[in-house]
Structures are given as structure tokens and as C-alpha cells.
Design a protein around this motif. Structure first.
Motif, PDB file in Angstrom:
ATOM      1  N   SER A   2      78.520  77.050  59.929  1.00  0.00           N
ATOM      2  CA  SER A   2      77.742  78.257  60.210  1.00  0.00           C
ATOM      3  C   SER A   2      76.331  77.882  60.657  1.00  0.00           C
ATOM      4  N   LEU A   3      75.790  78.654  61.591  1.00  0.00           N
ATOM      5  CA  LEU A   3      74.408  78.446  61.994  1.00  0.00           C
ATOM      6  C   LEU A   3      73.451  78.881  60.896  1.00  0.00           C
ATOM      7  N   LEU A   4      73.862  79.903  60.164  1.00  0.00           N
ATOM      8  CA  LEU A   4      73.030  80.458  59.100  1.00  0.00           C
ATOM      9  C   LEU A   4      73.943  80.955  57.995  1.00  0.00           C
ATOM     10  N   ALA A   5      73.639  80.610  56.761  1.00  0.00           N
ATOM     11  CA  ALA A   5      74.456  81.042  55.631  1.00  0.00           C
ATOM     12  C   ALA A   5      73.549  81.442  54.469  1.00  0.00           C
ATOM     13  N   LEU A   6      73.707  82.673  54.004  1.00  0.00           N
ATOM     14  CA  LEU A   6      72.988  83.167  52.836  1.00  0.00           C
ATOM     15  C   LEU A   6      73.990  83.485  51.746  1.00  0.00           C
ATOM     16  N   SER A   7      73.705  83.048  50.546  1.00  0.00           N
ATOM     17  CA  SER A   7      74.604  83.276  49.418  1.00  0.00           C
ATOM     18  C   SER A   7      73.809  83.772  48.217  1.00  0.00           C
ATOM     19  N   GLY A   8      74.094  85.006  47.807  1.00  0.00           N
ATOM     20  CA  GLY A   8      73.438  85.577  46.634  1.00  0.00           C
ATOM     21  C   GLY A   8      71.933  85.677  46.758  1.00  0.00           C
ATOM     22  N   VAL A   9      71.436  85.932  47.962  1.00  0.00           N
ATOM     23  CA  VAL A   9      69.988  85.936  48.191  1.00  0.00           C
ATOM     24  C   VAL A   9      69.352  87.219  47.647  1.00  0.00           C
ATOM     25  N   ARG A  10      68.366  86.998  46.810  1.00  0.00           N
ATOM     26  CA  ARG A  10      67.568  88.092  46.264  1.00  0.00           C
ATOM     27  C   ARG A  10      66.096  87.830  46.557  1.00  0.00           C
ATOM     28  N   ARG A  11      65.335  88.908  46.741  1.00  0.00           N
ATOM     29  CA  ARG A  11      63.897  88.777  46.941  1.00  0.00           C
ATOM     30  C   ARG A  11      63.193  89.896  46.212  1.00  0.00           C
ATOM     31  N   SER A  12      62.305  89.492  45.318  1.00  0.00           N
ATOM     32  CA  SER A  12      61.516  90.448  44.542  1.00  0.00           C
ATOM     33  C   SER A  12      60.041  90.210  44.805  1.00  0.00           C
ATOM     34  N   PHE A  13      59.272  91.269  44.710  1.00  0.00           N
ATOM     35  CA  PHE A  13      57.825  91.181  44.836  1.00  0.00           C
ATOM     36  C   PHE A  13      57.200  91.723  43.559  1.00  0.00           C
ATOM     37  N   GLY A  14      56.170  91.030  43.059  1.00  0.00           N
ATOM     38  CA  GLY A  14      55.558  91.414  41.797  1.00  0.00           C
ATOM     39  C   GLY A  14      56.218  90.696  40.632  1.00  0.00           C
ATOM     40  N   GLU A  15      55.700  90.928  39.447  1.00  0.00           N
ATOM     41  CA  GLU A  15      56.203  90.236  38.264  1.00  0.00           C
ATOM     42  C   GLU A  15      56.452  91.209  37.117  1.00  0.00           C
ATOM     43  N   GLY A  16      57.339  90.780  36.232  1.00  0.00           N
ATOM     44  CA  GLY A  16      57.607  91.543  35.030  1.00  0.00           C
ATOM     45  C   GLY A  16      58.080  92.951  35.303  1.00  0.00           C
ATOM     46  N   ALA A  17      57.522  93.900  34.536  1.00  0.00           N
ATOM     47  CA  ALA A  17      57.939  95.295  34.655  1.00  0.00           C
ATOM     48  C   ALA A  17      57.548  95.905  35.998  1.00  0.00           C
ATOM     49  N   LEU A  18      56.605  95.252  36.708  1.00  0.00           N
ATOM     50  CA  LEU A  18      56.146  95.778  37.989  1.00  0.00           C
ATOM     51  C   LEU A  18      56.921  95.193  39.170  1.00  0.00           C
ATOM     52  N   ALA A  19      57.866  94.296  38.898  1.00  0.00           N
ATOM     53  CA  ALA A  19      58.618  93.655  39.975  1.00  0.00           C
ATOM     54  C   ALA A  19      59.487  94.674  40.712  1.00  0.00           C
ATOM     55  N   ARG A  29      77.018  85.192  56.805  1.00  0.00           N
ATOM     56  CA  ARG A  29      77.048  83.991  57.642  1.00  0.00           C
ATOM     57  C   ARG A  29      76.980  84.409  59.108  1.00  0.00           C
ATOM     58  N   ILE A  30      76.259  83.618  59.884  1.00  0.00           N
ATOM     59  CA  ILE A  30      76.203  83.806  61.331  1.00  0.00           C
ATOM     60  C   ILE A  30      76.817  82.566  61.962  1.00  0.00           C
ATOM     61  N   GLU A  31      77.824  82.789  62.808  1.00  0.00           N
ATOM     62  CA  GLU A  31      78.574  81.689  63.404  1.00  0.00           C
ATOM     63  C   GLU A  31      78.110  81.440  64.843  1.00  0.00           C
ATOM     64  N   PRO A  32      78.393  80.248  65.378  1.00  0.00           N
ATOM     65  CA  PRO A  32      77.995  79.941  66.753  1.00  0.00           C
ATOM     66  C   PRO A  32      78.533  80.973  67.755  1.00  0.00           C
ATOM     67  N   GLY A  33      77.676  81.377  68.679  1.00  0.00           N
ATOM     68  CA  GLY A  33      78.083  82.269  69.756  1.00  0.00           C
ATOM     69  C   GLY A  33      78.181  83.734  69.399  1.00  0.00           C
ATOM     70  N   GLU A  34      77.823  84.111  68.176  1.00  0.00           N
ATOM     71  CA  GLU A  34      77.933  85.526  67.793  1.00  0.00           C
ATOM     72  C   GLU A  34      76.785  86.347  68.373  1.00  0.00           C
ATOM     73  N   MET A  35      77.051  87.635  68.515  1.00  0.00           N
ATOM     74  CA  MET A  35      76.042  88.624  68.917  1.00  0.00           C
ATOM     75  C   MET A  35      76.077  89.696  67.834  1.00  0.00           C
ATOM     76  N   VAL A  36      75.081  89.670  66.932  1.00  0.00           N
ATOM     77  CA  VAL A  36      75.114  90.481  65.720  1.00  0.00           C
ATOM     78  C   VAL A  36      73.918  91.425  65.691  1.00  0.00           C
ATOM     79  N   ALA A  37      74.168  92.684  65.365  1.00  0.00           N
ATOM     80  CA  ALA A  37      73.101  93.658  65.169  1.00  0.00           C
ATOM     81  C   ALA A  37      72.880  93.855  63.668  1.00  0.00           C
ATOM     82  N   LEU A  38      71.628  93.998  63.279  1.00  0.00           N
ATOM     83  CA  LEU A  38      71.268  94.331  61.898  1.00  0.00           C
ATOM     84  C   LEU A  38      70.600  95.692  61.920  1.00  0.00           C
ATOM     85  N   ILE A  39      71.227  96.670  61.239  1.00  0.00           N
ATOM     86  CA  ILE A  39      70.701  98.030  61.230  1.00  0.00           C
ATOM     87  C   ILE A  39      70.434  98.473  59.798  1.00  0.00           C
ATOM     88  N   GLY A  40      69.698  99.560  59.670  1.00  0.00           N
ATOM     89  CA  GLY A  40      69.399 100.118  58.360  1.00  0.00           C
ATOM     90  C   GLY A  40      68.157 100.972  58.441  1.00  0.00           C
TER      91      GLY A  40
END
Length: 232
Positions: A2-19, A29-40
Motif C-alpha cells: 500500500s502507498l498509505l496505510a492507517l490502522s486504528g488512527v486516533r487524534r485528540s486535542f487537549g488533555e484530560g477532561a478537556l480532550a 489503505r490507499i493502493e497504487p493507481g487509485e483515484m479516491v475522494a474523501l468527503i464529509g
């Protein structure tokens, strides 16, 4: 591999109760030659996810691999080197450098890796500008170009190091419909003819439908991943 592989990725900002958890266990995963859209919807975490994919930010937890290399233990210098070799970037507002000519802007990714501009970079940069229809504007300044032209320069710049994967953040979001279509057709041609993979963040369903795969992010979770007709 894979060109790119993410597994169980989490991202938090802040700490403790304010996180605040912005990404909630992303697997993709993104594979060679793919054309992928990310929406939301706005606030779903698309920009945060793209920053982690592009090695511009680090995940709070989980694993990220680019070109088969785990990035967790890489220092800033290692991340910069890997980013320059494996990834290209196209942004909504192109971020060209006003003090550099069009040709110099396109050469920037190679100059960043080499520690400066060299004459050997020019033929490749000129060929890329020719490919995006700006072969006659190499000596122009960014301010002398229309918005669509500047975005085409940004596409040439993103391809300068022949990255296997290009990450594009709303690359047509600041353009009119006709220019947007022209820019997107350039990405499609590169994907079809050179096999470059693209991950394209877009709010435009018509552009997402032109990709072969669509990822949908909602409230920090990947809720859909499949062909356009099954997601949109």
C-alpha cells in the motif's frame, strides 16, 4: 504494498477532561493507481486526517505507514525526507511563493530535497508546465496568473518529484465550474497515463463521482468506503 496505510488512527486535542477526540480509530489503505475522494461535512475531521496522512501531524495513537515505512518513530527530519519522496500536495489556495517565478515554484520540491535549485531540475519542471498548458509562462510571477493558472502551477509542483501518491485538499474549491473541471481533468489524465494515485478532499459530489472510490468521514469516524454509487 500500500502507498498509505492507517490502522486504528486516533487524534485528540487537549488533555484530560478537556480532550476532544477528532479522529476515532481510522483504518484505511490507499493502493497504487487509485483515484479516491474523501468527503464529509465540515468539522468531520477531514483536514486532521489529511494532515496525518501527509505527515504534517502525528496521530495520538494508531499506526501510519507511507510506502511501507512506519512513521511513528521517525524524527522531524525523517518525516520531511519521506514526505518529499513519497507524497505530493495540492491545496485549495495553491500557496505559491510570490517571490519565485512560476518555473522556480514548480522546482521547489526538488530544491527542498537537494538543498537548493540546480539547472538539472529545469527540464523536468518545464515539461510539467508544458503538460498543464503553461509552457509559455515559465518566467511569469504567480501574481500575473489567474486563479486557475495558479492551481495548474500547483499541480505541476506537486508532481515534480514523481510522487506515487498526491494528497489534494479541495483543489477545485476556489475555482469556477469550468476551471474546476479543467483542473480535475488534469488529475484524471495523470492518474490514467502515469498511474499516480490521488486522494482528493472535496465537497463537490459531482467530482467525487468521477473517482473510483469514495471515503466518507462523519464525526471523526469512517462510515463508508466504496464505489461512488454505493456511498453518495
Amino acid at each position: 504494498m500500500s502507498l498509505l496505510a492507517l490502522s486504528g488512527v486516533r487524534r485528540s486535542f487537549g488533555e484530560g477532561a478537556l480532550a476532544v477526540e477528532v479522529l476515532r480509530g481510522i483504518d484505511v489503505r490507499i493502493e497504487p493507481g487509485e483515484m479516491v475522494a474523501l468527503i464529509g461535512p465540515s468539522g468531520s475531521g477531514k483536514s486532521t486526517l489529511l494532515n496525518i496522512m501527509g505527515l504534517l501531524d502525528r496521530a495520538t495513537s494508531g499506526e501510519v505507514e507511507v510506502g511501507g515505512r512506519a512513521v511513528t518513530k521517525l524524527d522531524d527530519e525523517g518525516l520531511t525526507q519521506l514526505r518529499g519522496e513519497a507524497l505530493g500536495f495540492i491545496f485549495q489556495f495553491h500557496h505559491l511563493i510570490d517571490a519565485l517565478s512560476v518555473l522556480e515554484n514548480v522546482m521547489m520540491p526538488s530544491a527542498a530535497l537537494a538543498g537548493g535549485f540546480t539547472g538539472a531540475m529545469e527540464p523536468k519542471a518545464r515539461a510539467l508546465l508544458e503538460a498543464v498548458g503553461l509552457g509559455d509562462r515559465t518566467g511569469a510571477w504567480p501574481r500575473e496568473l489567474s486563479g486557475g493558472m495558479q492551481q495548474r502551477v500547483a499541480i505541476a509542483r506537486a508532481l515534480m518529484n514523481d510522487p506515487p501518491l498526491v494528497l489534494a485538499d479541495e483543489p477545485t474549491g476556489n475555482l469556477d465550474t469550468a476551471t474546476s473541471d479543467q483542473v480535475f481533468r488534469l488529475l484524471e489524465a495523470r492518474n490514467r497515463e502515469q498511474g499516480t494515485a490521488f486522494l482528493i478532499v472535496t465537497h463537490d459530489p459531482s467530482l467525487a463521482r468521477r473517482c473510483r472510490r469514495v471515503l466518507q468521514l462523519v464525526d471523526g469516524s469512517l462510515v463508508a468506503d466504496g464505489p461512488p454509487d454505493g456511498v453518495l
